[in-house]
Motif scaffolding. Structure first.
Motif, PDB file in Angstrom:
ATOM      1  N   GLN A 180       1.773  -5.040  -0.817  1.00 23.24           N
ATOM      2  CA  GLN A 180       1.519  -3.614  -0.931  1.00 23.24           C
ATOM      3  C   GLN A 180       0.905  -3.064   0.359  1.00 23.24           C
ATOM      4  O   GLN A 180       1.269  -1.991   0.830  1.00 23.24           O
ATOM      5  CB  GLN A 180       0.587  -3.345  -2.117  1.00 23.24           C
ATOM      6  CG  GLN A 180       0.276  -1.865  -2.308  1.00 23.24           C
ATOM      7  CD  GLN A 180      -0.901  -1.663  -3.240  1.00 23.24           C
ATOM      8  OE1 GLN A 180      -1.826  -2.486  -3.268  1.00 23.24           O
ATOM      9  NE2 GLN A 180      -0.871  -0.585  -3.998  1.00 23.24           N
ATOM     10  N   THR A 206       3.126  -3.461  -8.620  1.00 19.97           N
ATOM     11  CA  THR A 206       2.078  -3.419  -7.595  1.00 19.97           C
ATOM     12  C   THR A 206       2.635  -3.030  -6.234  1.00 19.97           C
ATOM     13  O   THR A 206       1.995  -2.293  -5.472  1.00 19.97           O
ATOM     14  CB  THR A 206       1.386  -4.785  -7.504  1.00 19.97           C
ATOM     15  OG1 THR A 206       0.834  -5.128  -8.784  1.00 19.97           O
ATOM     16  CG2 THR A 206       0.276  -4.760  -6.472  1.00 19.97           C
ATOM     17  N   GLN A 244      -2.209   1.039  -6.752  1.00 18.65           N
ATOM     18  CA  GLN A 244      -2.006  -0.178  -7.523  1.00 18.65           C
ATOM     19  C   GLN A 244      -2.077   0.178  -8.997  1.00 18.65           C
ATOM     20  O   GLN A 244      -3.077   0.697  -9.487  1.00 18.65           O
ATOM     21  CB  GLN A 244      -3.066  -1.225  -7.161  1.00 18.65           C
ATOM     22  CG  GLN A 244      -2.821  -2.558  -7.862  1.00 18.65           C
ATOM     23  CD  GLN A 244      -3.716  -3.637  -7.305  1.00 18.65           C
ATOM     24  OE1 GLN A 244      -4.472  -3.390  -6.372  1.00 18.65           O
ATOM     25  NE2 GLN A 244      -3.672  -4.821  -7.887  1.00 18.65           N
TER      26      GLN A 244
END
Length: 544
Positions: A180, A206, A244
């Motif tokens: 991420q 995510t 997230q």
């Protein structure tokens, strides 16, 4: 009416035109000034992370995953770069990232898919994801979108339960967060019902990727196609902006998208920018064309009704008072007809075009010409061809659409009078003058002419019935000194300047019966003689 030349900046609609052009230009400027990375997003770096464990051989005996990977490589655009990672008890990079624009590299990549043999014993998927992330971090392009296409049919299995649980947590928490942060999206595919759905869905959610399910081997190909469309048709969400999110419930359809984000197709951005540019150019071209058209129309209207006066007076009178205007004197060489108030002949009707037609004088006659009007111009009930001149005759009916007028033409002074000419044997005209004045008593003959000449003049007079009163006409010879021509002179009547039936046409012919002058349209041939229509009808009645 003489007006100033139109100015684009003084037109009433100039503010609207300027606002539209400026707004369109601003929109195009915004599109063109987008960061280059927005368009570079169309270029993708993808690493295929494929499960090569023994369980895959049982679930995919036909190697559908290998075939789907090959199709994926073939369908991927030439601007992309693709690599392959296989994992079982270990993970290995079987082919590094290469540009598909290089045909040799593409062939090498296709050959590398042949290493998918499902010969492994265990399933260390975290190692495969970590190896792909490392390849994208070291060999990937910073401006390109980066993806991991992850396919597995089971859970993390290292042969040790505690180690497997620890590596699963490492993949779920640490590796997913690292992807991420680096802007790497994981497109996860859960193959068969034995796959760890929760883990695979968490990875996709995510990293801002997508999650797919392929319950059977034949479902792998369509899922790869969907993944290809997502990779080539959606922009990556920046790592810092991608929140997230917790895992989402799995739908029965087997597909679940990651967290909501802005998905913009670079191709759509480019097409939208081109469309805006086209609108700007089209709007500018239309504004210029409209302005020039109005300028041309205004220039023609200013010329209409101006210039020298016509030598012959004519009039255009409306029929039935439909137009709300009175008779119009056609006293100029060119006069426009139309709805435009600046036209010399203004007809305020919506069915009449702004510049419908033009009436002009040329070579001794008036003409009508349609200027490409919408509803047409009619002469004596017949629609005329646009941009073609038609000669007008006295009493003609003109109609602009359904608005009717009558054209009347006054004959020139002296029209219809008989002219006495004196010619020699060679036909040269020695003296010619019209008979003047009103009716006066007839004298024995013209002064200064001998008996032979008087007889020739009398022979040219039309025959009359005995009961009809003989008109009293005097033939006057030229003023003194008298002309004596002996055997040479002939006195013949020549036609008047204009035909009495068609004042707009010259009288070029003499009727051999009545001796009057007419245009060629009024003459016929009967029994070897040239007669006017009236005399020809009389001759036919006498024969009957």
């Amino acid at each position: 009416m003489d007006t100033q030349k139109p100015n684009l900046f003084q037109t009433p609609r100039f503010p609207q035109i300027a606002a539209w052009v400026l707004a369109s230009a601003l929109a195009v400027l915004c599109v063109c000034c987008l960061p280059a990375a927005a368009f570079a997003e169309a270029v993708g770096d993808v690493v295929l992370v494929l499960d090569n464990s023994g369980s895959m051989k049982k679930n995919d005996p036909g190697f559908a995953a290998r075939d789907a990977a090959r199709r994926f490589i073939l369908d991927m655009g030439s601007s992309a770069r693709v690599g392959i990672v296989l994992f079982d008890e270990t993970a290995r990079l079987v082919h590094p990232l290469v540009a598909l624009a290089d045909l040799g590299a593409r062939e090498s990549l296709l050959a590398a898919t042949g290493k998918v043999d499902y010969a492994g014993k265990l399933t260390d998927s975290p190692a495969g994801v970590e190896r792909a992330m490392y390849e994208l971090g070291t060999a990937g392009r910073p401006e390109a979108r980066r993806h991991i296409l992850f396919l597995t049919d089971g859970v993390v299995d290292t042969g040790n339960r505690e180690k497997s649980a620890e590596r699963e947590r490492w993949l779920r928490v640490d590796l997913a967060a690292e992807c991420q942060r680096k802007g790497i999206r994981i497109l996860a595919i859960a193959f068969t019902d034995a796959a760890d759905f929760q883990l695979i869905q968490t990875l996709a959610g995510t990293t801002g990727g997508t999650y797919h399910r392929a319950p059977r081997a034949e479902d792998i190909g369509p899922v790869f196609v969907k993944a290809l469309e997502e990779i080539t048709g959606s922009a990556a969400v920046p790592a810092a902006a991608a929140p997230q999110a917790p895992a989402r419930p799995v739908s029965q359809g087997g597909e679940e998208a990651g967290p909501p984000g802005i998905s913009v197709s670079p191709r759509l951005i480019l097409l939208f920018g081109m469309f805006l540019l086209f609108l700007v150019l089209a709007a500018g071209a239309f504004a210029v064309w409209r302005f020039r058209a109005r300028a041309r129309g205004a220039g023609k209207t200013r010329r209409a009704g101006s210039g020298p006066k016509t030598p012959v007076s004519a009039r255009l009178a409306p029929e039935g008072g439909e137009t709300g205007i009175g008779p119009v004197e056609l006293d100029r060489m060119v006069m426009d007809v139309g709805r435009n108030p600046e036209c010399a002949i203004h007809i305020p009707r919506k069915t009449v075009s702004a510049r419908h037609a033009a009436i002009f004088y040329k070579d001794g006659a008036f003409y009508i010409e349609d200027k490409g009007s919408t509803n047409g111009t009619f002469l004596e009930g017949v629609k005329i061809v646009p941009e073609k001149a038609y000669r007008l005759k006295n009493g003609d009916e003109l109609a602009f659409d359904v608005i009717r007028f009558t054209f009347s033409l006054a004959g020139p002074p002296g029209a219809g009078q008989t002219v006495v000419s004196t010619r020699g044997k060679d036909g040269a005209l020695l003296q010619a003058r019209p008979l003047g004045g009103s009716e006066v008593p007839r004298t024995p003959g013209p002064v200064g002419l001998d008996e032979t000449s008087r007889n020739r003049v009398a022979a040219l007079e039309p025959p009359r019935d005995s009961g009809e009163e003989e008109p009293k006409v005097v033939l006057q010879a030229p003023s003194a000194p008298a002309v004596h021509l002996g055997d040479m002179p002939t006195l013949v009547p020549v036609p008047p300047e204009m035909c009495k039936n068609h004042p707009a046409w010259r009288a070029a012919e003499i009727c051999e019966s009545c001796g009057k002058g007419f245009c060629r349209q009024c003459m016929v041939h009967l029994s070897g003689k040239k007669l006017c229509v009236s005399c020809a009808r009389g001759a036919n009645r006498d024969k009957g």
